[in-house]
Design a protein around this motif. Structure first.
Motif, PDB file in Angstrom:
ATOM      1  N   ASN A  17       0.868  -1.175   0.000  1.00  0.00           N
ATOM      2  CA  ASN A  17       0.000   0.000   0.000  1.00  0.00           C
ATOM      3  C   ASN A  17       0.908   1.229   0.000  1.00  0.00           C
ATOM      4  N   PRO A  18       0.923   2.027  -1.064  1.00  0.00           N
ATOM      5  CA  PRO A  18       1.854   3.167  -1.134  1.00  0.00           C
ATOM      6  C   PRO A  18       1.667   4.177  -0.006  1.00  0.00           C
ATOM      7  N   ARG A  19       0.428   4.389   0.427  1.00  0.00           N
ATOM      8  CA  ARG A  19       0.197   5.321   1.530  1.00  0.00           C
ATOM      9  C   ARG A  19       0.876   4.824   2.795  1.00  0.00           C
ATOM     10  N   ARG A  20       0.716   3.550   3.062  1.00  0.00           N
ATOM     11  CA  ARG A  20       1.323   3.004   4.268  1.00  0.00           C
ATOM     12  C   ARG A  20       2.842   3.035   4.183  1.00  0.00           C
ATOM     13  N   ALA A  21       3.372   2.765   3.017  1.00  0.00           N
ATOM     14  CA  ALA A  21       4.827   2.816   2.845  1.00  0.00           C
ATOM     15  C   ALA A  21       5.350   4.225   3.092  1.00  0.00           C
ATOM     16  N   ALA A  22       4.609   5.235   2.643  1.00  0.00           N
ATOM     17  CA  ALA A  22       5.027   6.620   2.872  1.00  0.00           C
ATOM     18  C   ALA A  22       4.961   6.966   4.348  1.00  0.00           C
ATOM     19  N   PHE A  23       3.913   6.508   5.026  1.00  0.00           N
ATOM     20  CA  PHE A  23       3.799   6.725   6.470  1.00  0.00           C
ATOM     21  C   PHE A  23       4.967   6.071   7.200  1.00  0.00           C
ATOM     22  N   ALA A  24       5.290   4.834   6.841  1.00  0.00           N
ATOM     23  CA  ALA A  24       6.397   4.127   7.485  1.00  0.00           C
ATOM     24  C   ALA A  24       7.712   4.868   7.272  1.00  0.00           C
ATOM     25  N   ALA A  25       7.924   5.376   6.072  1.00  0.00           N
ATOM     26  CA  ALA A  25       9.150   6.118   5.783  1.00  0.00           C
ATOM     27  C   ALA A  25       9.222   7.401   6.614  1.00  0.00           C
ATOM     28  N   ASP A  26       8.092   8.076   6.774  1.00  0.00           N
ATOM     29  CA  ASP A  26       8.059   9.274   7.623  1.00  0.00           C
ATOM     30  C   ASP A  26       8.474   8.931   9.057  1.00  0.00           C
ATOM     31  N   CYS A  27       7.924   7.847   9.576  1.00  0.00           N
ATOM     32  CA  CYS A  27       8.215   7.443  10.955  1.00  0.00           C
ATOM     33  C   CYS A  27       9.680   7.064  11.127  1.00  0.00           C
ATOM     34  N   ASP A  28      10.208   6.293  10.191  1.00  0.00           N
ATOM     35  CA  ASP A  28      11.591   5.847  10.302  1.00  0.00           C
ATOM     36  C   ASP A  28      12.566   7.018  10.217  1.00  0.00           C
ATOM     37  N   ALA A  29      12.287   7.950   9.316  1.00  0.00           N
ATOM     38  CA  ALA A  29      13.183   9.094   9.150  1.00  0.00           C
ATOM     39  C   ALA A  29      13.212   9.950  10.411  1.00  0.00           C
ATOM     40  N   PHE A  30      12.063  10.172  11.007  1.00  0.00           N
ATOM     41  CA  PHE A  30      12.027  11.014  12.199  1.00  0.00           C
ATOM     42  C   PHE A  30      12.656  10.303  13.389  1.00  0.00           C
ATOM     43  N   ALA A  31      12.394   9.011  13.536  1.00  0.00           N
ATOM     44  CA  ALA A  31      12.998   8.261  14.643  1.00  0.00           C
ATOM     45  C   ALA A  31      14.515   8.321  14.579  1.00  0.00           C
ATOM     46  N   ALA A  32      15.070   8.253  13.373  1.00  0.00           N
ATOM     47  CA  ALA A  32      16.526   8.317  13.217  1.00  0.00           C
ATOM     48  C   ALA A  32      17.068   9.673  13.656  1.00  0.00           C
ATOM     49  N   VAL A  33      16.338  10.738  13.355  1.00  0.00           N
ATOM     50  CA  VAL A  33      16.769  12.087  13.756  1.00  0.00           C
ATOM     51  C   VAL A  33      16.715  12.235  15.277  1.00  0.00           C
ATOM     52  N   VAL A  34      15.620  11.773  15.879  1.00  0.00           N
ATOM     53  CA  VAL A  34      15.490  11.850  17.336  1.00  0.00           C
ATOM     54  C   VAL A  34      16.598  11.050  18.012  1.00  0.00           C
ATOM     55  N   ALA A  35      16.829   9.830  17.525  1.00  0.00           N
ATOM     56  CA  ALA A  35      17.838   8.965  18.136  1.00  0.00           C
ATOM     57  C   ALA A  35      19.226   9.566  18.021  1.00  0.00           C
ATOM     58  N   ASP A  36      19.533  10.145  16.882  1.00  0.00           N
ATOM     59  CA  ASP A  36      20.852  10.728  16.700  1.00  0.00           C
ATOM     60  C   ASP A  36      21.084  11.864  17.691  1.00  0.00           C
ATOM     61  N   ARG A  37      20.074  12.691  17.861  1.00  0.00           N
ATOM     62  CA  ARG A  37      20.216  13.811  18.805  1.00  0.00           C
ATOM     63  C   ARG A  37      20.273  13.303  20.243  1.00  0.00           C
ATOM     64  N   TYR A  38      19.421  12.355  20.589  1.00  0.00           N
ATOM     65  CA  TYR A  38      19.399  11.809  21.945  1.00  0.00           C
ATOM     66  C   TYR A  38      20.742  11.181  22.304  1.00  0.00           C
ATOM     67  N   PHE A  39      21.230  10.266  21.480  1.00  0.00           N
ATOM     68  CA  PHE A  39      22.469   9.573  21.816  1.00  0.00           C
ATOM     69  C   PHE A  39      23.674  10.509  21.771  1.00  0.00           C
ATOM     70  N   GLU A  40      23.690  11.439  20.836  1.00  0.00           N
ATOM     71  CA  GLU A  40      24.808  12.381  20.766  1.00  0.00           C
ATOM     72  C   GLU A  40      24.862  13.260  22.006  1.00  0.00           C
ATOM     73  N   LEU A  41      23.735  13.866  22.376  1.00  0.00           N
ATOM     74  CA  LEU A  41      23.732  14.792  23.505  1.00  0.00           C
ATOM     75  C   LEU A  41      23.961  14.072  24.834  1.00  0.00           C
ATOM     76  N   CYS A  42      23.337  12.914  25.003  1.00  0.00           N
ATOM     77  CA  CYS A  42      23.479  12.197  26.272  1.00  0.00           C
ATOM     78  C   CYS A  42      24.888  11.649  26.445  1.00  0.00           C
ATOM     79  N   THR A  43      25.461  11.105  25.380  1.00  0.00           N
ATOM     80  CA  THR A  43      26.827  10.606  25.467  1.00  0.00           C
ATOM     81  C   THR A  43      27.792  11.750  25.771  1.00  0.00           C
ATOM     82  N   ALA A  44      27.608  12.875  25.095  1.00  0.00           N
ATOM     83  CA  ALA A  44      28.480  14.029  25.339  1.00  0.00           C
ATOM     84  C   ALA A  44      28.355  14.532  26.769  1.00  0.00           C
ATOM     85  N   ALA A  45      27.136  14.520  27.317  1.00  0.00           N
ATOM     86  CA  ALA A  45      26.932  14.995  28.689  1.00  0.00           C
ATOM     87  C   ALA A  45      27.662  14.105  29.687  1.00  0.00           C
ATOM     88  N   ILE A  46      27.580  12.798  29.487  1.00  0.00           N
ATOM     89  CA  ILE A  46      28.255  11.879  30.407  1.00  0.00           C
ATOM     90  C   ILE A  46      29.763  11.981  30.258  1.00  0.00           C
TER      91      ILE A  46
END
Length: 447
Positions: free
Chosen positions: A253-282
């Motif tokens: 289903n192309p709509r669902r594939a687009a939704f999944a891609a939106d979710c994956d892209a944003f999760a990667a951005v959040v994770a990168d910021r979370y792990f970068e900032l938290c690791t740097a703080a420690i």
């Protein structure tokens, strides 16, 4: 086999540095202990005199029993330290009384969590995950790291520091939300929500193109910002198992594939910021020790795993199943050593309800001991493993602890009576662990 005072294999493969670190040898990951020994972290969580109150009361049955048995907390500490090292454990896992580490003849490593993300979102109404885009997030985690990590910066017994425990990264047993839908449903104006909508706007450009996929009641980006809630147009299952096959089928289903891609892209951005900032703080507060990850409660999407690999020294995860191989293989993609930070098996033959809590149930203590052996043996042959921590030291109250858990997780009963079958298996596997792990080198295909 000669060992260091920390329990590592003293074979001259690594130099002493005074602190724990991670290295590879013949393609196999190891911790290296402060004296240069090849070290696998074999730990037990929640080693405490006062582990669990009976829910809704001040009563701590395990502590009551131990006070009567030992007469003092210090005598309990000494006895427990000797008992753990006698079972060939070498690490106090999360939520443990760190004084126990030095209470016996042989020191134990410590592995505390500082709850950087959790301590932030708990102060923000309407959040399920820390808003890493909040203007106050970085200052908060740096201050907390200074308070909790700086005092330990010169401690040789510190294996490393966990950032958090079981944050909600993707659909799992707790629900079907994605990080993207989580952030989209922060209160209007919250930084994380604005960032999520801005990312979608940059991706789609025209609002109509976005709404073809998401079907919201809004008719403009401005109206989307003002909505009280933004519903996900599709639901995804938790990663793992046949996830890839199921997703490939569903994404026809192309709509669902687009939704999944939106979710994956944003999760990667959040994770990168979370792990970068938290690791740097420690690391800013304690440059001498390892950052051991965030004790992932379920396998997140690939972008989160990749971000963890970019920033962490060790990837840590909890794995309540009969066999950890699938998760160890999945996390191997990050290219970092892995530490299993919780696993357990519950026996139904000791009178505890086992009605609320994670992990497999088995009929008897003999089966419980066998499940431990098979689990650890399967983990040890994986080149990326650097340790395993059992949950937990003592059984939970039959009446339930703060969250209702009432399980036979312990190495000892709530009266501090040792489970002989389980601890015999633990002793046997712990003593053989380094040799079994080293054999993983021989099992690797030639380059």
């Amino acid at each position: 086999m000669r060992r260091t005072r920390w329990g590592g294999i003293a074979d001259g493969r690594f130099e002493a540095s005074g602190f724990f670190r991670v290295e590879q040898d013949e393609g196999i990951f190891w911790f290296v202990d402060p004296h240069g020994g090849r070290f696998l972290s074999k730990g037990v969580n929640n080693v405490r005199f006062d582990p669990d109150n009976i829910r809704g009361t001040d009563r701590v049955p395990y502590g009551e029993a131990c006070l009567q048995k030992y007469g003092s907390r210090n005598e309990w500490r000494r006895t427990v330290a000797e008992r753990l090292t006698g079972w060939d454990f070498n690490t106090l896992g999360c939520w443990s009384d760190e004084i126990v580490a030095g209470a016996g003849e042989t020191p134990l490593a410590t592995a505390p969590t500082v709850d950087l993300g959790a301590s932030f979102w708990l102060h923000r109404h309407g959040q399920r995950f820390p808003d890493v885009f909040d203007a106050e997030f970085e200052a908060h985690i740096r201050q907390r790291a200074r308070e909790l990590c700086t005092p330990r910066r010169n401690a040789p017994e510190l294996l490393g520091t966990f950032i958090d425990n079981e944050l909600y990264w993707s659909p799992d047993w707790r629900g079907h939300d994605e990080l993207l839908t989580t952030f989209l449903n922060f209160p209007p104006g919250r930084a994380g929500r604005v960032t999520a909508i801005t990312a979608l706007q940059q991706h789609y450009g025209e609002f109509a193109q976005f709404n073809v996929i998401w079907h919201t009641p809004a008719r403009s980006w401005e109206a989307l910002h003002a909505l009280d809630g933004i519903a996900a147009p599709f639901v995804r299952t938790a990663p793992g198992g046949d996830y890839a096959l199921l997703e490939a089928e569903a994404n026809r289903n192309p709509r669902r594939a687009a939704f999944a891609a939106d979710c994956d892209a944003f999760a990667a951005v959040v994770a990168d910021r979370y792990f970068e900032l938290c690791t740097a703080a420690i690391k800013a507060a304690d440059p001498n020790h390892l950052v051991l990850g965030a004790r992932l409660g379920a396998l997140p999407h690939d972008g989160v795993v990749a971000a963890a690999g970019r920033h962490l020294d060790v990837i840590s995860f909890n794995c309540y199943s009969f066999d950890p191989s699938v998760l160890l293989d999945a996390y191997a993609a990050a290219g970092k050593p892995c530490l299993i930070t919780e696993f357990s098996f519950r026996g139904d033959d000791v009178g505890l309800p086992n009605s609320s809590g994670g992990g497999p149930r088995v009929a008897t203590q003999i089966e419980r001991a066998g499940a431990f052996e098979r689990y650890v043996a399967a983990a040890l042959i994986k080149p990326n493993l650097v340790g395993y921590h059992w949950f937990e030291h003592a059984d939970q109250p039959a009446e339930g602890r703060f969250d209702g858990e009432d399980c036979n997780y312990g190495t000892v009963t709530i009266k501090d009576e040792v489970y002989p079958e389980l601890t015999a298996s633990m002793s046997r596997l712990n003593a053989a662990a380094e040799g079994l792990h080293h054999k993983a080198a021989a099992a690797r295909p030639a380059a």
